[in-house]
Design a protein around this motif. Structure first.
Motif, mmCIF file in Angstrom:
data_model
loop_
_atom_site.group_PDB
_atom_site.id
_atom_site.type_symbol
_atom_site.label_atom_id
_atom_site.label_comp_id
_atom_site.label_asym_id
_atom_site.label_seq_id
_atom_site.Cartn_x
_atom_site.Cartn_y
_atom_site.Cartn_z
ATOM 1 N N ARG A 145 0.714 -1.152 -0.235
ATOM 2 C CA ARG A 145 0.215 0.009 -0.015
ATOM 3 C C ARG A 145 0.882 1.151 0.205
ATOM 4 N NH1 ARG A 145 -3.791 -0.234 5.320
ATOM 5 N NH2 ARG A 145 -4.573 1.730 4.703
ATOM 6 N N ASP A 146 0.276 2.463 -0.580
ATOM 7 C CA ASP A 146 0.859 3.414 -0.646
ATOM 8 C C ASP A 146 0.044 4.511 -0.066
ATOM 9 O OD1 ASP A 146 2.047 6.090 -1.349
ATOM 10 O OD2 ASP A 146 2.786 5.528 -3.095
ATOM 11 N N ASN A 147 0.268 5.029 1.227
ATOM 12 C CA ASN A 147 -0.626 5.710 2.006
ATOM 13 C C ASN A 147 -0.812 6.922 1.589
ATOM 14 O OD1 ASN A 147 -1.800 3.562 3.687
ATOM 15 N ND2 ASN A 147 -0.070 4.052 5.147
ATOM 16 N N ALA A 148 0.410 7.644 0.951
ATOM 17 C CA ALA A 148 0.547 8.942 0.469
ATOM 18 C C ALA A 148 -0.620 9.018 -0.889
ATOM 19 C CB ALA A 148 1.865 9.232 -0.120
ATOM 20 N N LYS A 149 -0.697 8.099 -1.801
ATOM 21 C CA LYS A 149 -1.664 7.785 -2.722
ATOM 22 C C LYS A 149 -3.045 7.289 -2.374
ATOM 23 C CE LYS A 149 1.899 7.442 -6.352
ATOM 24 N NZ LYS A 149 2.567 6.640 -7.050
ATOM 25 N N ASN A 150 -3.025 7.060 -0.898
ATOM 26 C CA ASN A 150 -4.320 6.301 -0.747
ATOM 27 C C ASN A 150 -4.704 4.970 -1.634
ATOM 28 O OD1 ASN A 150 -4.640 7.944 1.585
ATOM 29 N ND2 ASN A 150 -6.170 9.347 0.038
ATOM 30 N N THR A 151 -3.694 4.113 -1.969
ATOM 31 C CA THR A 151 -3.802 3.206 -2.924
ATOM 32 C C THR A 151 -3.213 2.011 -2.341
ATOM 33 O OG1 THR A 151 -3.913 4.746 -4.623
ATOM 34 C CG2 THR A 151 -3.397 2.231 -5.082
ATOM 35 N N MET A 152 -4.117 0.709 -2.429
ATOM 36 C CA MET A 152 -3.278 -0.509 -2.191
ATOM 37 C C MET A 152 -3.361 -1.415 -3.298
ATOM 38 S SD MET A 152 -5.189 -3.384 0.285
ATOM 39 C CE MET A 152 -6.677 -3.524 -0.607
ATOM 40 N N TYR A 153 -2.347 -2.228 -3.446
ATOM 41 C CA TYR A 153 -1.893 -2.995 -4.490
ATOM 42 C C TYR A 153 -2.154 -4.453 -4.077
ATOM 43 C CZ TYR A 153 -0.218 1.610 -5.920
ATOM 44 O OH TYR A 153 0.039 2.786 -6.292
ATOM 45 N N LEU A 154 -2.200 -5.454 -5.141
ATOM 46 C CA LEU A 154 -1.880 -6.867 -5.158
ATOM 47 C C LEU A 154 -1.172 -7.241 -6.381
ATOM 48 C CD1 LEU A 154 -2.603 -9.283 -3.285
ATOM 49 C CD2 LEU A 154 -4.544 -9.672 -4.824
ATOM 50 N N GLN A 155 -0.028 -7.601 -6.101
ATOM 51 C CA GLN A 155 0.737 -8.300 -7.295
ATOM 52 C C GLN A 155 0.613 -9.670 -7.253
ATOM 53 O OE1 GLN A 155 2.784 -6.457 -9.909
ATOM 54 N NE2 GLN A 155 2.834 -8.553 -10.514
ATOM 55 N N MET A 156 0.016 -10.155 -8.303
ATOM 56 C CA MET A 156 -0.173 -11.616 -8.618
ATOM 57 C C MET A 156 0.951 -12.110 -9.604
ATOM 58 S SD MET A 156 -4.155 -11.588 -8.326
ATOM 59 C CE MET A 156 -4.631 -11.009 -9.824
ATOM 60 N N SER A 157 1.362 -13.199 -9.252
ATOM 61 C CA SER A 157 2.405 -13.861 -10.188
ATOM 62 C C SER A 157 2.293 -15.334 -10.169
ATOM 63 C CB SER A 157 3.907 -13.608 -9.622
ATOM 64 O OG SER A 157 4.336 -12.198 -9.685
ATOM 65 N N SER A 158 2.545 -15.939 -11.256
ATOM 66 C CA SER A 158 2.265 -17.415 -11.474
ATOM 67 C C SER A 158 0.792 -17.849 -11.233
ATOM 68 C CB SER A 158 3.039 -18.292 -10.183
ATOM 69 O OG SER A 158 4.369 -17.843 -10.669
ATOM 70 N N LEU A 159 -0.040 -17.123 -11.948
ATOM 71 C CA LEU A 159 -1.382 -17.208 -11.861
ATOM 72 C C LEU A 159 -1.748 -18.572 -12.516
ATOM 73 C CD1 LEU A 159 -2.398 -13.770 -12.795
ATOM 74 C CD2 LEU A 159 -3.144 -14.878 -10.762
ATOM 75 N N ARG A 160 -2.874 -18.936 -11.847
ATOM 76 C CA ARG A 160 -3.291 -20.235 -12.205
ATOM 77 C C ARG A 160 -4.991 -20.106 -12.746
ATOM 78 N NH1 ARG A 160 -1.443 -22.752 -6.476
ATOM 79 N NH2 ARG A 160 0.630 -22.630 -6.826
ATOM 80 N N PRO A 161 -5.467 -21.078 -13.522
ATOM 81 C CA PRO A 161 -6.984 -21.021 -13.667
ATOM 82 C C PRO A 161 -7.776 -20.736 -12.567
ATOM 83 C CG PRO A 161 -5.587 -22.468 -15.384
ATOM 84 C CD PRO A 161 -4.644 -22.127 -14.347
ATOM 85 N N GLU A 162 -7.329 -21.691 -11.645
ATOM 86 C CA GLU A 162 -8.187 -21.449 -10.298
ATOM 87 C C GLU A 162 -8.115 -20.174 -9.826
ATOM 88 O OE1 GLU A 162 -5.777 -23.864 -10.950
ATOM 89 O OE2 GLU A 162 -4.642 -24.319 -9.142
#
Length: 125
Positions: A70-87
Motif C-alpha cells: 500500500r502507498d498511503n500517500a496515494k491512498n492506494t493498495m496493490y496486489l501483485q499476482m504472479s504465477s497465476l493459475r486458472p483456479e
C-alpha cells in the motif's frame, strides 16, 4: 466511510502476472485487504496489510505468489499476482478493516467492511 475502487483486472494466461489496484476516496488508518469470489463459490480472504504496511497476512493458497502493498500517500493498495493459475479466476474485491487492530481473527468477511465493486481476473489455461 471510505469508498474503494478496484482496477487492474483482465485476462491473462496461466503463469502470467497482474497487478490490481485499490484506490480509496479518503484516508483510512485501518488495515486493508483483498478478497475474491469465484463463480459458484463463497467470497474468500486473499491477503491483508496493516496501516503502515509493516504487517501482512496471506491465505495459504497465495503465499509466495501474491504480494500485497500500500502507498498511503496515494491512498492506494496493490496486489501483485504472479504465477497465476486458472483456479485464481474470480472477481477480486478490496476492503477496509472495520477496526484499527491487527489480529488473526480479523482475516475473514466479518472483519472487513467498505467493499469495492470488484475487478474481474480471468486466467486461461
Amino acid at each position: 466511510q471510505v469508498q474503494l475502487v478496484e482496477s487492474g483486472g483482465g485476462l491473462v494466461q496461466a503463469g502470467g502476472s497482474l497487478r490490481l489496484s485499490c484506490a480509496a476516496s479518503g484516508r483510512t488508518t485501518n488495515a486493508m485487504g483483498w478478497f475474491r469470489q469465484a463463480p459458484g463459490k463463497y467470497r474468500e480472504f486473499v491477503a491483508a496489510i496493516s496501516w503502515l504496511g509493516v504487517n501482512t497476512y496471506y491465505a495459504d493458497s497465495t503465499l509466495g505468489r501474491f504480494d500485497i502493498s500500500r502507498d498511503n500517500a496515494k491512498n492506494t493498495m496493490y496486489l501483485q499476482m504472479s504465477s497465476l493459475r486458472p483456479e485464481n479466476t474470480a472477481v477480486y474485491y478490496c476492503a477496509a478493516a472495520k477496526d484499527g487492530g491487527w489480529h488473526r481473527s480479523m482475516f475473514n468477511l466479518q472483519g472487513f467492511g467498505s467493499w469495492g465493486q470488484g475487478t474481474q481476473v480471468t486466467v486461461s489455461s
